[in-house]
Design an enzyme around this catalytic site. Structure first.
Site, PDB file in Angstrom:
ATOM      1  N   ASN A   2       1.381   1.544   5.366  1.00  0.00           N
ATOM      2  CA  ASN A   2       1.944   0.045   5.376  1.00  0.00           C
ATOM      3  C   ASN A   2       1.242  -0.740   4.239  1.00  0.00           C
ATOM      4  O   ASN A   2       1.914  -1.212   3.499  1.00  0.00           O
ATOM      5  CB  ASN A   2       2.200  -0.774   6.206  1.00  0.00           C
ATOM      6  N   GLU A  20      -7.901   0.473  15.093  1.00  0.00           N
ATOM      7  CA  GLU A  20      -6.864  -0.691  14.743  1.00  0.00           C
ATOM      8  C   GLU A  20      -5.325  -0.142  14.965  1.00  0.00           C
ATOM      9  O   GLU A  20      -4.764   0.466  14.040  1.00  0.00           O
ATOM     10  CB  GLU A  20      -7.033  -1.256  13.399  1.00  0.00           C
ATOM     11  N   GLU A  49     -12.650  -4.924  11.327  1.00  0.00           N
ATOM     12  CA  GLU A  49     -12.844  -4.618   9.993  1.00  0.00           C
ATOM     13  C   GLU A  49     -12.687  -6.008   9.338  1.00  0.00           C
ATOM     14  O   GLU A  49     -12.467  -6.937   9.911  1.00  0.00           O
ATOM     15  CB  GLU A  49     -11.456  -3.964   9.408  1.00  0.00           C
TER      16      GLU A  49
END
Length: 503
Positions: A166, A263, A477
């Site tokens: 994405n 994640e 992150e």
């Protein structure tokens, strides 16, 4: 660089990528020992954009060896030296931003407006960690009797990144920048659906002056990812993707006790209280559901609206959702492009059909859409969807859809909505709209998620940590916190006098 340079004249449906998509030893390389060739499609047209040939074991090993050799040089450089190279990489990306963004659109399907933002976020991330690199340091600890200790913050070695489709270029930067700032080398694997732009980032780092082989790209799917997770000379794996795949990454990496950052997915709650600024709440809900065609892990897809303002909220949200321009993603007026693939489109439409079966009401959208431009007739488009009459036990409310589908649920009290919002195995993001400052911070403190937005949604500044709670993963992150996940601390203890021994 030649492909990027050709982008000013490119249009939707006009680009064919024939370049080699792997990169190690400072050059592009064609896969030879991968099993099969996989077609990569342009979401806006359904046309084959290129062929992706996955890397096999020998090629993954070559990429890791390349990274190991470069690591020996990069890890010995001072932080200020690493910083200069990273700043040059950020400058090159800034310079080529428009062309990289166009290629990102063609491969990923998102709008040019969003892609330009993503490329900006990528160079900003690299610039941020370039600034952080010279500041990385240890600590001095005084001990009794004149002895002392100090800590050294040292790199891990070769870090592997397994990327999502994405945000192909931006996530590559998110993985590379902190790793490089801390003195590591990188091998990353783009998604097999978006293999085109990640290799450009590797080229740019080498053009900027990193040691040859420091940033490497291997293409492939699950098998190639598995090779990275099992490789004995990979010190860390950072994965962005689904919960089931994240579990496998964690399991495989455990065999060689690697550092892991995950994640993963989300089913994030957005709480809209009756005292909110309704205009901002509507904007926030749209941003929380329809960016990148709804294919965003942090999306606030469970929109809880206090009952007293539900009619006004729905009226405005439906009106604006119907007005979203769906079509050619390279046109600046377009606000939504095609979904990433035909299977993904079918999956999302299936969620809408299931929601209707379970009693949800479709207020708008949720259907296949064919834009008027003939070249888009085979693209993966759908109309953005708003569902109401939803319940917490519905499939559309419990499971991650990863498409442009907003589920709206009523609530009465703060206590009730907090319990419902937290009743999920996910914990990536959350949001609250209210003008009550006490409530805003109270709700933020009680939502079980790694990020909580107050009176906004869907921004991820590089300066702040990003990551999940619960089954949405662990590690962070962005922000200074990420340094802890790309480095290790060595303790050095120094005795200035005689050894005090029992023997």
């Amino acid at each position: 660089a030649q492909l990027v340079d050709s982008m000013p004249s490119a249009s939707t449906g006009s680009v064919v990528v024939t370049d080699d998509l792997n990169y190690w030893g400072g050059r592009r390389i064609k896969s030879k020992d991968g099993a099969t060739t996989e077609p990569v499609f342009e979401p806006a047209t359904g046309r084959v954009l290129c062929q992706m040939v996955p890397c096999g074991a020998e090629e993954v090993d070559q990429a890791v060896q390349s990274a190991q050799a470069a690591y020996l040089k990069w890890s010995k450089m001072a932080g200020i030296e690493r910083s200069r190279v990273m700043l040059e990489a950020a400058r090159i990306i800034r310079e080529r931003r428009d062309n990289i963004a166009k290629l990102e659109v063609i491969n990923n399907g998102k709008t040019i407006t969003e892609a330009e933002y993503d490329i900006d976020a990528a160079w900003q991330c690299i610039e941020y960690y370039a600034g952080l690199a010279p500041t990385l340091s240890g600590q001095h600890i005084q001990l009794p009797g004149g002895a002392f200790a100090y800590t050294r913050r040292e790199p891990l070695g070769v870090c592997a990144g397994i990327l999502a489709w994405n945000y192909p270029f931006m996530i590559a930067a998110w993985k590379c920048a902190p790793a490089l700032a801390c003195g590591n080398a990188v091998v990353f694997k783009p998604s097999p659906m978006t293999p085109v732009t990640g290799v450009i980032l590797a080229e740019i780092f080498h053009e900027a002056g990193v040691p040859v082989g420091l940033v490497n790209v291997v293409q492939g799917g699950a098998e190639t990812g598995s090779l990275l997770c099992h490789h004995p000379n990979v010190a860390k794996v950072s994965f962005t993707g689904s919960v089931p795949t994240g579990k496998k990454v964690m399991e495989m990496s455990a065999k060689t006790v690697k550092h892991v950052t995950l994640e993963l997915g989300g089913k994030s709650p957005l709480l809209i209280f009756k005292d909110c600024e309704l205009e901002n709440a509507v904007r926030g809900a749209l941003m929380a559901n329809f960016l990148t065609q709804g294919q965003v892990c942090t999306n606030g897809t469970r929109v809880f609206v206090q009952r007293e303002i539900m009619p006004q909220f729905l009226e405005e949200v439906v009106k604006r959702t119907k007005a979203i321009v769906v079509g050619d993603p390279l046109l600046t007026e377009t606000r939504m492009g095609g979904l990433i693939s035909k299977p993904q489109l079918d999956k999302v439409l299936g969620f809408v059909a299931q929601a209707k079966k379970e009693g949800a009401r479709v207020l708008c959208g949720g259907e296949p859409l064919t834009p008027s431009d003939p070249k888009l007739k085979n693209g993966y488009f759908m109309s953005p969807c708003v569902l109401d009459n939803c319940r917490d036990d519905m499939t559309c409310v419990k499971e991650e859809i990863f498409g442009p589908v907003m589920s709206v649920l009523p609530f009465d009290t703060e206590e009730e909505v907090l319990q419902r919002a937290n009743n999920t195995t996910f914990g990536l993001a959350s949001g609250v709209f209210t003008r009550d400052i006490s409530r805003a911070h109270r709700v933020a403190a009680n939502l079980e998620a790694g990020t909580c937005y107050i009176n906004t949604y869907s921004i991820s500044p590089v300066e702040v940590p990003f990551g999940g709670y619960k089954m949405s993963g662990f590690g962070r992150e962005n922000g200074q916190a990420t340094v802890d996940y790309y480095s290790q601390l060595k303790t050095v203890i120094v005795e200035m006098g005689d050894v005090d021994s029992l023997f």
